[in-house]
Scaffold this motif. Structure first.
Motif, PDB file in Angstrom:
ATOM      1  N   VAL A 220      39.702  44.942  23.781  1.00  0.00           N
ATOM      2  CA  VAL A 220      39.427  45.987  24.763  1.00  0.00           C
ATOM      3  C   VAL A 220      39.672  45.431  26.166  1.00  0.00           C
ATOM      4  N   PHE A 221      40.555  46.075  26.881  1.00  0.00           N
ATOM      5  CA  PHE A 221      40.909  45.632  28.222  1.00  0.00           C
ATOM      6  C   PHE A 221      39.853  46.056  29.238  1.00  0.00           C
ATOM      7  N   GLY A 222      39.565  45.166  30.162  1.00  0.00           N
ATOM      8  CA  GLY A 222      38.728  45.520  31.284  1.00  0.00           C
ATOM      9  C   GLY A 222      39.540  46.259  32.332  1.00  0.00           C
ATOM     10  N   ALA A 223      38.873  46.656  33.392  1.00  0.00           N
ATOM     11  CA  ALA A 223      39.546  47.360  34.493  1.00  0.00           C
ATOM     12  C   ALA A 223      40.254  46.362  35.406  1.00  0.00           C
ATOM     13  N   PRO A 224      41.400  46.732  35.962  1.00  0.00           N
ATOM     14  CA  PRO A 224      42.094  45.883  36.928  1.00  0.00           C
ATOM     15  C   PRO A 224      41.459  46.043  38.310  1.00  0.00           C
ATOM     16  N   PRO A 225      41.953  45.330  39.316  1.00  0.00           N
ATOM     17  CA  PRO A 225      41.435  45.496  40.681  1.00  0.00           C
ATOM     18  C   PRO A 225      41.937  46.817  41.275  1.00  0.00           C
ATOM     19  N   LEU A 226      41.274  47.901  40.911  1.00  0.00           N
ATOM     20  CA  LEU A 226      41.747  49.246  41.253  1.00  0.00           C
ATOM     21  C   LEU A 226      41.786  49.504  42.754  1.00  0.00           C
ATOM     22  N   ALA A 250      33.427  48.331  41.864  1.00  0.00           N
ATOM     23  CA  ALA A 250      33.166  49.217  40.730  1.00  0.00           C
ATOM     24  C   ALA A 250      33.877  48.698  39.481  1.00  0.00           C
ATOM     25  N   SER A 251      35.119  48.233  39.654  1.00  0.00           N
ATOM     26  CA  SER A 251      35.858  47.645  38.534  1.00  0.00           C
ATOM     27  C   SER A 251      35.110  46.437  37.987  1.00  0.00           C
ATOM     28  N   LYS A 252      34.634  45.564  38.874  1.00  0.00           N
ATOM     29  CA  LYS A 252      33.951  44.347  38.442  1.00  0.00           C
ATOM     30  C   LYS A 252      32.606  44.650  37.778  1.00  0.00           C
ATOM     31  N   LEU A 253      31.920  45.665  38.274  1.00  0.00           N
ATOM     32  CA  LEU A 253      30.650  46.053  37.658  1.00  0.00           C
ATOM     33  C   LEU A 253      30.885  46.577  36.252  1.00  0.00           C
ATOM     34  N   PHE A 254      31.879  47.430  36.103  1.00  0.00           N
ATOM     35  CA  PHE A 254      32.242  47.939  34.776  1.00  0.00           C
ATOM     36  C   PHE A 254      32.609  46.793  33.845  1.00  0.00           C
ATOM     37  N   ASN A 255      33.424  45.869  34.347  1.00  0.00           N
ATOM     38  CA  ASN A 255      33.873  44.749  33.523  1.00  0.00           C
ATOM     39  C   ASN A 255      32.723  43.879  33.052  1.00  0.00           C
ATOM     40  N   SER A 256      31.769  43.625  33.930  1.00  0.00           N
ATOM     41  CA  SER A 256      30.622  42.805  33.562  1.00  0.00           C
ATOM     42  C   SER A 256      29.818  43.452  32.443  1.00  0.00           C
ATOM     43  N   LYS A 257      29.587  44.746  32.574  1.00  0.00           N
ATOM     44  CA  LYS A 257      28.834  45.475  31.552  1.00  0.00           C
ATOM     45  C   LYS A 257      29.606  45.574  30.243  1.00  0.00           C
ATOM     46  N   LEU A 258      30.925  45.816  30.353  1.00  0.00           N
ATOM     47  CA  LEU A 258      31.763  45.935  29.160  1.00  0.00           C
ATOM     48  C   LEU A 258      31.820  44.614  28.408  1.00  0.00           C
ATOM     49  N   ASP A 281      41.392  39.347  37.222  1.00  0.00           N
ATOM     50  CA  ASP A 281      41.771  38.175  38.019  1.00  0.00           C
ATOM     51  C   ASP A 281      43.267  37.908  37.980  1.00  0.00           C
ATOM     52  N   SER A 282      43.870  38.106  36.815  1.00  0.00           N
ATOM     53  CA  SER A 282      45.304  37.838  36.679  1.00  0.00           C
ATOM     54  C   SER A 282      46.129  38.725  37.595  1.00  0.00           C
ATOM     55  N   LEU A 283      45.828  40.027  37.593  1.00  0.00           N
ATOM     56  CA  LEU A 283      46.587  40.939  38.448  1.00  0.00           C
ATOM     57  C   LEU A 283      46.258  40.719  39.918  1.00  0.00           C
ATOM     58  N   ILE A 286      48.233  37.903  41.353  1.00  0.00           N
ATOM     59  CA  ILE A 286      49.623  38.285  41.638  1.00  0.00           C
ATOM     60  C   ILE A 286      49.696  39.076  42.943  1.00  0.00           C
ATOM     61  N   ILE A 287      48.762  40.004  43.121  1.00  0.00           N
ATOM     62  CA  ILE A 287      48.751  40.842  44.323  1.00  0.00           C
ATOM     63  C   ILE A 287      48.496  40.008  45.576  1.00  0.00           C
ATOM     64  N   GLN A 288      47.598  39.052  45.476  1.00  0.00           N
ATOM     65  CA  GLN A 288      47.248  38.240  46.646  1.00  0.00           C
ATOM     66  C   GLN A 288      48.233  37.115  46.920  1.00  0.00           C
ATOM     67  N   ASN A 289      48.959  36.696  45.878  1.00  0.00           N
ATOM     68  CA  ASN A 289      49.922  35.592  46.031  1.00  0.00           C
ATOM     69  C   ASN A 289      51.279  35.971  45.434  1.00  0.00           C
ATOM     70  N   PRO A 290      51.872  37.067  45.888  1.00  0.00           N
ATOM     71  CA  PRO A 290      53.104  37.563  45.261  1.00  0.00           C
ATOM     72  C   PRO A 290      54.260  36.568  45.282  1.00  0.00           C
ATOM     73  N   ILE A 291      54.377  35.799  46.343  1.00  0.00           N
ATOM     74  CA  ILE A 291      55.496  34.864  46.468  1.00  0.00           C
ATOM     75  C   ILE A 291      55.471  33.825  45.351  1.00  0.00           C
ATOM     76  N   ASN A 292      54.286  33.464  44.892  1.00  0.00           N
ATOM     77  CA  ASN A 292      54.167  32.482  43.805  1.00  0.00           C
ATOM     78  C   ASN A 292      54.792  32.969  42.509  1.00  0.00           C
ATOM     79  N   TYR A 293      54.944  34.281  42.391  1.00  0.00           N
ATOM     80  CA  TYR A 293      55.493  34.876  41.173  1.00  0.00           C
ATOM     81  C   TYR A 293      56.884  35.475  41.394  1.00  0.00           C
ATOM     82  N   GLY A 294      57.453  35.243  42.550  1.00  0.00           N
ATOM     83  CA  GLY A 294      58.785  35.749  42.827  1.00  0.00           C
ATOM     84  C   GLY A 294      58.831  37.157  43.377  1.00  0.00           C
ATOM     85  N   PHE A 295      57.695  37.648  43.871  1.00  0.00           N
ATOM     86  CA  PHE A 295      57.643  38.993  44.443  1.00  0.00           C
ATOM     87  C   PHE A 295      57.627  38.928  45.968  1.00  0.00           C
ATOM     88  N   ASP A 296      58.097  39.993  46.581  1.00  0.00           N
ATOM     89  CA  ASP A 296      58.042  40.126  48.034  1.00  0.00           C
ATOM     90  C   ASP A 296      57.045  41.183  48.486  1.00  0.00           C
TER      91      ASP A 296
END
Length: 357
Positions: A220-226, A250-258, A281-283, A286-296
């Motif tokens: 079961v997947f948790g919520a991403p950083p919406l 809200a995403s983190k609260l849901f994830n903790s409970k889930l 955390d994974s997404l 990527i969003i906070q450090n896009p250059i590390n993954y080849g994104f602009d």
């Protein structure tokens, strides 16, 4: 639900026993995963919504422009989605067919099927607002699928498929981002804590239903950083379109409970492998450090302006769609690009697949 609410939400949205592929990611010992069965929303929808009367469709360009043959199949991305990458990496199949697809053949049943419908959620109102397939109906379709397995291949093989398959549930994003925050329809009766409690209860009930029907390997997947989705930035992030911490919380609260609830289920359901899959955390990394993954670009999507376009708003009439989507974390204002999905799936399988042994 009044029409304006429907339009508002729409506008801001979004092995077989003889398999031919070789598994790249494997379980320990002699354990195998014969099939992949998917429930949930647009993150793993591979075409369910194509045959629904809903505005939440994407079976038209520029969706699918990087898919095989450049065909828009109903995947909410420029190319493959997690369902495709997971099935391929596990050596099950190149693609998992939507259960309601006219092209579904009896042999496909052995590899698993996809019930996920873009726009759906744990909250029944979420699917109702945008006229897509709710999880309750996805569960009924799963029961039909079991009947077809038994009719075509017998009870013993059916029980094997059910108990050894990887069953994934990807939901909650539409509930939190759309039904609660964007439209505000649930704020009348719930605060964030109460709403996340309700969502976790629904998720728990869904997992127990799957278990009761024979599923044993359930992820079961948790919520991403919406709060960092491009359309959420546009709505709530001010002129600079920053990530919205309230929604991320809200995403983190849901994830903790889930996570806690799934741990309890894993302990209480005999022979079950119920696994919480943390994607937040994974997404976010990527969003906070896009250059590390080849994104602009990480704060807007490739399609159109990338700030509000999703589903019917992301269409071939918009001349501003980017040329090179490999530089973008997001394809439209709600959904990641194929490249982002591939990175995330690699991390997920490496981290969690052993948990299903």
């Amino acid at each position: 639900m009044e029409l304006w609410s429907v339009v508002f939400v729409c506008c801001v949205l979004c092995y077989s026993f003889c398999h031919s592929a070789e598994a790249i990611v494997k379980l320990g010992g002699n354990e195998t995963i014969p099939a992949l069965i998917l429930f949930g929303d647009s993150i793993v929808d591979t075409g369910t919504n194509n045959n629904l009367i809903t505005l939440l469709k994407c079976n038209f360009p520029p969706y699918g422009r990087d898919f095989q043959g450049g065909i828009p199949t109903g995947r909410f991305s420029n190319g493959k989605v997690p369902a495709d990458f997971i099935a391929e990496e596990l050596g099950i199949s190149e693609y998992i067919t939507p259960y309601k697809s006219p092209s579904l053949q009896p042999g496909d049943l052995l590899k698993g099927v996809n019930f996920a419908s873009g726009g759906s959620g744990y909250d029944s109102l979420t699917a109702q607002i945008v006229s897509v397939t709710p999880l309750s109906e996805q569960l009924e379709q799963f029961k039909e699928y079991i009947g077809k397995l038994k009719g075509n291949f017998g009870e013993a093989k059916t029980n094997f498929i059910l108990s050894k398959s990887l069953v994934l549930v990807v939901s909650s994003s539409n509930d939190i981002a759309n039904t609660y925050f964007a439209s505000g329809v649930r704020k009348v009766t719930y605060d964030v804590s109460g709403y996340t409690d309700m969502l976790v209860q629904e998720a728990s009930s869904f997992v127990k239903e799957l278990y009761g029907l024979g599923a044993r390997r359930i992820g079961v997947f948790g919520a991403p950083p919406l709060g960092c989705l491009p359309f959420v930035r546009t709505l709530f992030g001010g002129l600079e379109r920053v990530c919205t911490e309230e929604i991320n919380m809200a995403s983190k609260l849901f994830n903790s409970k889930l996570s806690s609830e799934l741990h309890n289920l894993n302990q209480s359901l005999p022979q079950a492998k119920v696994v919480y899959i943390r994607i937040y955390d994974s997404l976010l990394n990527i969003i906070q450090n896009p250059i590390n993954y080849g994104f602009d670009v990480a704060d807007r999507g490739c399609c159109g302006t990338g700030t509000v376009e999703a589903a019917f708003l992301c269409n071939p009439l918009d001349p501003t769609t980017c040329v090179d989507d490999s530089k973008y974390v997001f394809w439209d204002s709600y959904h990641p690009t194929q490249k982002t999905y591939q990175i995330l799936v690699g991390e997920i399988l490496n981290k969690y697949i052993i948990s299903f042994s």
